[in-house]
Design a protein around this motif. Structure first.
Motif, short mmCIF file in Angstrom:
data_model
loop_
_atom_site.label_atom_id
_atom_site.label_comp_id
_atom_site.label_asym_id
_atom_site.label_seq_id
_atom_site.Cartn_x
_atom_site.Cartn_y
_atom_site.Cartn_z
N LEU A 146 97.89 11.57 -52.31
CA LEU A 146 98.10 11.74 -50.86
C LEU A 146 99.36 12.56 -50.55
CD1 LEU A 146 97.11 8.12 -49.76
CD2 LEU A 146 95.83 10.22 -49.26
N GLU A 147 100.11 12.92 -51.57
CA GLU A 147 101.38 13.60 -51.32
C GLU A 147 101.20 14.90 -50.52
OE1 GLU A 147 104.32 13.19 -54.72
OE2 GLU A 147 105.05 15.02 -53.73
N ILE A 148 100.13 15.59 -50.79
CA ILE A 148 99.85 16.85 -50.10
C ILE A 148 99.70 16.63 -48.58
CG2 ILE A 148 97.36 16.68 -50.59
CD1 ILE A 148 97.48 19.73 -51.14
N TYR A 149 99.14 15.46 -48.20
CA TYR A 149 99.02 15.12 -46.77
C TYR A 149 100.37 14.68 -46.22
CZ TYR A 149 94.10 15.08 -48.07
OH TYR A 149 92.88 15.43 -48.55
N ALA A 150 101.12 13.98 -47.07
CA ALA A 150 102.45 13.50 -46.65
C ALA A 150 103.35 14.69 -46.32
CB ALA A 150 103.07 12.65 -47.75
N ARG A 151 103.17 15.77 -47.05
CA ARG A 151 103.99 16.96 -46.80
C ARG A 151 103.43 17.81 -45.66
NH1 ARG A 151 107.72 17.25 -50.72
NH2 ARG A 151 107.20 16.22 -52.69
N GLY A 152 102.30 17.41 -45.11
CA GLY A 152 101.70 18.16 -43.99
C GLY A 152 101.02 19.44 -44.46
N GLU A 153 100.76 19.53 -45.75
CA GLU A 153 100.13 20.76 -46.27
C GLU A 153 98.61 20.73 -46.13
OE1 GLU A 153 103.80 21.28 -49.42
OE2 GLU A 153 101.81 20.77 -50.21
N ARG A 154 98.09 19.55 -45.95
CA ARG A 154 96.66 19.42 -45.68
C ARG A 154 96.47 18.33 -44.63
NH1 ARG A 154 92.96 18.37 -50.77
NH2 ARG A 154 93.94 20.28 -51.53
N LYS A 155 95.45 18.49 -43.80
CA LYS A 155 95.22 17.50 -42.73
C LYS A 155 94.13 16.52 -43.12
CE LYS A 155 96.44 20.15 -38.57
NZ LYS A 155 97.82 19.80 -38.70
N SER A 156 94.23 15.31 -42.56
CA SER A 156 93.22 14.31 -42.86
C SER A 156 92.95 13.47 -41.61
CB SER A 156 93.72 13.38 -43.97
OG SER A 156 92.88 12.25 -44.06
N ASP A 157 91.72 13.01 -41.44
CA ASP A 157 91.45 12.05 -40.36
C ASP A 157 90.90 10.75 -40.95
OD1 ASP A 157 88.98 12.85 -41.12
OD2 ASP A 157 88.31 13.50 -39.12
N MET A 158 91.33 10.51 -42.18
CA MET A 158 90.87 9.33 -42.92
C MET A 158 91.04 8.02 -42.12
SD MET A 158 92.56 7.91 -46.42
CE MET A 158 92.64 9.47 -47.27
N LEU A 159 92.12 7.93 -41.34
CA LEU A 159 92.38 6.69 -40.60
C LEU A 159 92.18 6.86 -39.09
CD1 LEU A 159 95.42 5.24 -42.60
CD2 LEU A 159 92.98 4.80 -42.93
N ALA A 160 91.38 7.85 -38.71
CA ALA A 160 91.13 8.09 -37.28
C ALA A 160 90.55 6.82 -36.65
CB ALA A 160 90.16 9.25 -37.11
N GLY A 161 91.04 6.50 -35.48
CA GLY A 161 90.54 5.32 -34.77
C GLY A 161 91.21 4.02 -35.20
N ARG A 162 92.06 4.08 -36.20
CA ARG A 162 92.77 2.88 -36.66
C ARG A 162 94.16 2.83 -36.04
NH1 ARG A 162 88.69 -0.02 -38.22
NH2 ARG A 162 87.68 0.69 -40.11
N ILE A 163 94.61 1.62 -35.78
CA ILE A 163 95.93 1.46 -35.14
C ILE A 163 96.83 0.56 -35.98
CG2 ILE A 163 97.15 0.57 -33.10
CD1 ILE A 163 94.69 1.32 -31.43
N LEU A 164 98.02 1.08 -36.26
CA LEU A 164 99.06 0.30 -36.93
C LEU A 164 100.02 -0.22 -35.86
CD1 LEU A 164 101.12 -0.47 -39.32
CD2 LEU A 164 102.04 1.84 -39.02
N ALA A 165 100.37 -1.50 -35.92
CA ALA A 165 101.45 -2.01 -35.07
C ALA A 165 102.69 -2.15 -35.95
CB ALA A 165 101.08 -3.34 -34.44
N ASN A 166 103.72 -1.41 -35.60
CA ASN A 166 105.01 -1.54 -36.25
C ASN A 166 105.80 -2.60 -35.51
OD1 ASN A 166 105.47 0.15 -38.45
ND2 ASN A 166 105.93 1.94 -37.17
N MET A 167 105.96 -3.77 -36.11
CA MET A 167 106.69 -4.86 -35.41
C MET A 167 108.02 -5.08 -36.12
SD MET A 167 103.65 -7.58 -34.63
CE MET A 167 104.70 -8.60 -33.60
N PHE A 168 109.06 -4.57 -35.53
CA PHE A 168 110.38 -4.64 -36.18
C PHE A 168 111.33 -5.51 -35.37
CE2 PHE A 168 110.47 -1.83 -39.90
CZ PHE A 168 109.12 -1.48 -39.89
N TYR A 169 111.71 -6.64 -35.97
CA TYR A 169 112.68 -7.56 -35.35
C TYR A 169 114.08 -7.34 -35.91
CZ TYR A 169 108.81 -10.38 -33.45
OH TYR A 169 107.71 -10.82 -32.76
N GLU A 170 114.21 -6.29 -36.73
CA GLU A 170 115.52 -5.93 -37.31
C GLU A 170 115.60 -4.41 -37.30
OE1 GLU A 170 115.93 -7.09 -41.40
OE2 GLU A 170 117.11 -8.84 -40.88
N PRO A 171 116.80 -3.85 -37.33
CA PRO A 171 116.93 -2.39 -37.33
C PRO A 171 116.22 -1.75 -38.53
CG PRO A 171 119.08 -3.43 -37.04
CD PRO A 171 118.11 -4.52 -37.38
N SER A 172 115.76 -0.53 -38.33
CA SER A 172 115.12 0.20 -39.41
C SER A 172 115.10 1.68 -39.04
CB SER A 172 113.68 -0.28 -39.58
OG SER A 172 113.00 0.55 -40.50
#
Ligand code: NCD
Length: 306
Positions: free
Chosen positions: A19-45
């Motif tokens: 997946l590194e190629i996608y991480a670098r933005g060199e290739r596009k993917s819609d593998m997780l289209a329609g999926r939602i991540l909730a980032n719940m941070f109760y501490e700094p990050s």
């Protein structure tokens, strides 16, 4: 981290590499289209939250960011209720919380997978996965001789990492001031897993024997007594001078760093911490895609498009 087998970790690391190629933005993917991540941070990050967000977005998914200060937590809502509700709005939750065990507890109330993004002085497993990924990229994983240096008592990153290192037959050198030693419970677990561990207070004792030096900052916010923190402040420091003694060693750090790494180290070729931080993106992509694409496929909640 205790839940992982070596095969599972290796699988995640291989997936991250693909997946590194996608991480670098060199290739596009819609593998997780329609999926939602909730980032719940109760501490700094900074890195963990942002790299989860980037990982999700670069795979075509969406992210909602929850911050404790702007939520009903300030009205006194308990974590269980918040998790019950937020999990009905999304497909996966990355949770960071000051209390040890918060993620495990949350997983009992959540209808979606919970990823532990740091639970107090407990664990930080996705950091460990990106740490291992970095060591693998640097060719160190097959013969690992690693010093964990600094606040081994409160730094959750080294707790998770130590369990994983035991699976990789690493020689583990625990280097800390006496009051910040690795908790006995973890040392016992490592020993019963057959790990080779050595303890010392001085990095000079082991610098010639290691090929990875993993430093953590003193976790000021975890000290119950500020006077105790004042006693250990500045008690260890990685310097350019020290690194000149061992050309082979790489320096890693989960970041943020404060004053435990001399500034001159940043520009040395052994310093790998900024690359290490980038690897959070492919590694978290791997975790998210396994949970949301592969894991879902294997359950009855599967969507035929996967
Ligand atoms: C670490 C953490 O939050 O435990 N940061 C990170 O996620 N990279 C390390 C730290 O805060 O010292």
């Amino acid at each position: 981290m205790r839940e992982f087998t070596r095969d599972e970790i290796d699988y995640i690391l291989e997936k991250a590499a693909s997946l590194e190629i996608y991480a670098r933005g060199e290739r596009k993917s819609d593998m997780l289209a329609g999926r939602i991540l909730a980032n719940m941070f109760y501490e700094p990050s900074t890195r963990t939250r942002i790299s989860f967000e980037v990982a999700m977005k670069r795979l075509g998914g969406d992210v909602i960011n929850f911050s404790a200060e702007a939520s009903s937590a300030v009205k006194g809502e308990n974590l269980a209720d918040t998790i019950r509700v937020v999990s009905s709005y999304c497909d996966v939750i990355a949770l960071r919380h000051p209390k040890e065990g918060a993620s495990r507890m949350a997983s009992q109330f959540s209808s979606v997978p919970i990823i532990n993004a740091g639970d107090g002085a407990g664990h930080h497993p996705t950091q460990t996965l990106l740490d291992l990924y970095t060591m693998k990229k640097e060719g160190k994983l097959h013969d690992l001789r690693i010093a964990l240096v600094g606040d081994l008592k409160y730094a959750r990153t080294v707790h998770s990492l130590a369990y994983a290192l035991a699976l990789y037959n690493a020689s583990i050198f625990l280097v800390s001031p006496p009051s910040l030693r690795m908790p006995d419970e973890i040392k016992m677990d490592l020993m019963s897993a057959g790990a080779k561990i050595y303890e010392t207070e001085d990095i000079q004792d082991v610098i010639d024997d290691i090929n990875v030096l993993y430093v953590v900052r003193i976790q000021r916010e975890r000290f119950p007594d500020p006077a105790e923190y004042m006693r250990v402040i500045g008690s260890y420091r990685i310097t350019a001078e020290l690194l000149k003694r061992n050309e082979e060693v790489i320096v890693m750090h989960p970041l943020p760093k404060t004053d435990e790494v001399e500034k001159a180290v940043d520009s040395m070729k052994q310093a790998k911490f900024f690359e290490q931080a980038f690897y959070g993106v492919p590694v978290r992509m791997a975790v998210l895609s396994i949970l949301l694409a592969e894991w879902r496929k294997a359950t009855t909640q599967s969507d035929s498009s996967f």
